[in-house]
Design a protein around this motif. Structure first.
Motif, PDB file in Angstrom:
ATOM      1  N   ALA A 127      17.568  -2.565  48.974  1.00 61.03           N
ATOM      2  CA  ALA A 127      17.210  -1.385  49.907  1.00 61.03           C
ATOM      3  C   ALA A 127      16.652  -0.228  49.233  1.00 61.03           C
ATOM      4  CB  ALA A 127      18.537  -1.107  50.615  1.00 61.03           C
ATOM      5  N   ALA A 128      17.100  -0.143  47.917  1.00 60.96           N
ATOM      6  CA  ALA A 128      16.397   1.266  47.342  1.00 60.96           C
ATOM      7  C   ALA A 128      14.914   1.009  46.786  1.00 60.96           C
ATOM      8  CB  ALA A 128      17.604   1.480  45.948  1.00 60.96           C
ATOM      9  N   ASN A 129      14.800  -0.341  46.644  1.00 62.11           N
ATOM     10  CA  ASN A 129      13.385  -0.862  46.395  1.00 62.11           C
ATOM     11  C   ASN A 129      12.417  -0.476  47.475  1.00 62.11           C
ATOM     12  OD1 ASN A 129      13.531  -1.266  43.377  1.00 62.11           O
ATOM     13  ND2 ASN A 129      13.948  -3.419  43.792  1.00 62.11           N
ATOM     14  N   ASP A 130      13.065  -0.548  48.804  1.00 65.07           N
ATOM     15  CA  ASP A 130      12.160  -0.070  49.828  1.00 65.07           C
ATOM     16  C   ASP A 130      11.823   1.249  50.022  1.00 65.07           C
ATOM     17  OD1 ASP A 130      11.991  -2.729  50.877  1.00 65.07           O
ATOM     18  OD2 ASP A 130      13.776  -2.719  51.879  1.00 65.07           O
ATOM     19  N   LEU A 131      12.775   2.123  49.290  1.00 61.55           N
ATOM     20  CA  LEU A 131      12.549   3.678  49.326  1.00 61.55           C
ATOM     21  C   LEU A 131      11.795   4.304  48.243  1.00 61.55           C
ATOM     22  CD1 LEU A 131      13.099   6.146  50.956  1.00 61.55           C
ATOM     23  CD2 LEU A 131      15.401   6.328  49.685  1.00 61.55           C
ATOM     24  N   VAL A 132      11.928   3.619  46.993  1.00 64.12           N
ATOM     25  CA  VAL A 132      11.262   3.882  45.705  1.00 64.12           C
ATOM     26  C   VAL A 132       9.890   4.209  45.940  1.00 64.12           C
ATOM     27  CG1 VAL A 132      10.834   3.426  43.357  1.00 64.12           C
ATOM     28  CG2 VAL A 132      13.025   3.388  44.089  1.00 64.12           C
ATOM     29  N   PRO A 133       8.996   3.337  46.634  1.00 62.69           N
ATOM     30  CA  PRO A 133       7.704   3.421  46.654  1.00 62.69           C
ATOM     31  C   PRO A 133       7.043   4.632  47.701  1.00 62.69           C
ATOM     32  CG  PRO A 133       8.274   1.495  47.694  1.00 62.69           C
ATOM     33  CD  PRO A 133       9.482   2.009  47.077  1.00 62.69           C
ATOM     34  N   VAL A 134       8.075   4.991  48.631  1.00 60.34           N
ATOM     35  CA  VAL A 134       8.033   6.116  49.349  1.00 60.34           C
ATOM     36  C   VAL A 134       8.097   7.366  48.576  1.00 60.34           C
ATOM     37  CG1 VAL A 134       8.793   7.394  51.695  1.00 60.34           C
ATOM     38  CG2 VAL A 134       8.610   4.822  51.547  1.00 60.34           C
ATOM     39  N   ILE A 135       9.082   7.257  47.952  1.00 59.18           N
ATOM     40  CA  ILE A 135       9.490   8.662  46.987  1.00 59.18           C
ATOM     41  C   ILE A 135       8.273   8.879  46.079  1.00 59.18           C
ATOM     42  CG2 ILE A 135      10.774   9.643  45.193  1.00 59.18           C
ATOM     43  CD1 ILE A 135      13.357   8.195  46.357  1.00 59.18           C
ATOM     44  N   ARG A 136       7.516   7.797  45.396  1.00 61.72           N
ATOM     45  CA  ARG A 136       6.512   8.052  44.569  1.00 61.72           C
ATOM     46  C   ARG A 136       5.173   8.268  45.239  1.00 61.72           C
ATOM     47  NH1 ARG A 136       8.091   3.302  39.931  1.00 61.72           N
ATOM     48  NH2 ARG A 136       9.739   4.646  38.929  1.00 61.72           N
TER      49      ARG A 136
END
Length: 303
Positions: A127-136
């Motif tokens: 789930a975190a890996n679905d959010l990391v690219p959004v943050i970056r």
């Protein structure tokens, strides 16, 4: 890559409607001021209670189409607030609303049985890996999410807190998953909060007006539970009273979940600007930049 706006705010919420209840006025204010406001919603809210009699058939135990309907409600709500960038974590429907029960203390808790595709059951790293690219991609200076208890114990709120916290840490690690974008360390992270003084004042006004049923059992002079934050923990109060009407309209857009004769509007009628226009936050990462009253009044203060 196009140039990013000067101010960028990212919010991570569990279900459609959580964003409006907690941060609707803040979101409307920053959109109006030209900031980039992005909302990530983690589930479609499939397990929500349907408050519109004509739409009862959408419920999870009937046609199970509530989630799709709530996508439309969220679209309408975001149009009211002016938010054009709103996304679902991993795509619409990847993570299922877990649902909730009330525990012996009256707080929300996970049901005895949860579906394997529920957000509560999701692997945290996945789930975190679905959010990391959004943050970056967005490089937000400010992230807003829940506290470790999800404000009132709902498992999806707790999980949203965990995912947002973990993803923020991973996104800031230069050696982590270069394929997910250029590293970004979010300067300020806040947790949403309901200020104790504002809640007590509103409850007091409700009780004095003869309303004994809204938030029944809550005594304005007694204990209020973990969903209320003591004022000493509040770091920022965003005054956005001029956007209360937009927030109320956005709440009305979530019609299956919020009724105009329900508790949120009862609070609004008594003490609208203070309880809904002034939205409170706890700073948990970054340096506070308080004003003369000891509080910040801008999530971007000091940046």
């Amino acid at each position: 890559m196009s140039e990013l706006p000067d101010r960028r705010l990212l919010l991570v919420h569990a279900h459609p409607d959580d964003e409006t209840i907690n941060n609707g006025a803040t979101m409307a204010r920053y959109v109006a001021e030209g900031a980039q406001v992005t909302l990530i919603t983690c589930t479609l809210g499939e397990e929500g209670e349907v408050l519109v009699p004509d739409l009862i058939h959408l419920a999870a135990d009937q046609t199970d189409q509530l989630g799709q309907h709530r996508i439309g409600e969220l679209d309408t709500a975001m149009a009211e607030l002016g938010v054009t960038d709103h996304r679902f974590l991993g795509g619409p429907g990847k993570y299922r609303d877990t649902g909730m029960v009330y525990d012996a203390d009256g707080n929300a808790a996970e049901p005895p049985e949860t579906r394997p595709d529920s957000f509560w059951q999701a692997d945290l790293l996945t789930a975190a890996n679905d959010l990391v690219p959004v943050i970056r991609e967005l490089k937000p200076q400010v992230l807003v999410t829940y506290d470790q208890f999800g404000n009132y114990g709902h498992p999806d709120h707790v999980q949203a807190h965990r995912v947002a916290t973990y993803a923020a840490a991973l996104a800031a690690a230069p050696s982590y998953r270069e394929d997910l974008g250029e590293v970004w360390d979010i300067p300020k992270i806040y947790w949403t909060a309901m200020a104790e003084s504002a809640m007590r004042a509103s409850l007091r006004q409700l009780r004095e007006s003869g309303d004994s049923t809204t938030f029944e059992g809550l005594d304005p002079e007694g204990p209020l539970g973990p969903f209320v934050t003591p004022d000493r923990f509040i770091d920022c109060v965003v005054p956005a009273g001029e956007y209360v009407d937009r927030k109320m309209n956005a709440m009305k857009a979530h019609a299956t979940q919020i009724t105009v004769d329900g508790p949120f509007f009862a609070l609004s009628n008594n003490n609208g600007n203070q309880i809904w226009g002034d939205e409170s936050y706890r700073l948990v990462k970054g340096t506070a930049a308080p004003g003369p009253d000891g509080l910040e009044h801008d999530l971007f203060a000091g940046l």
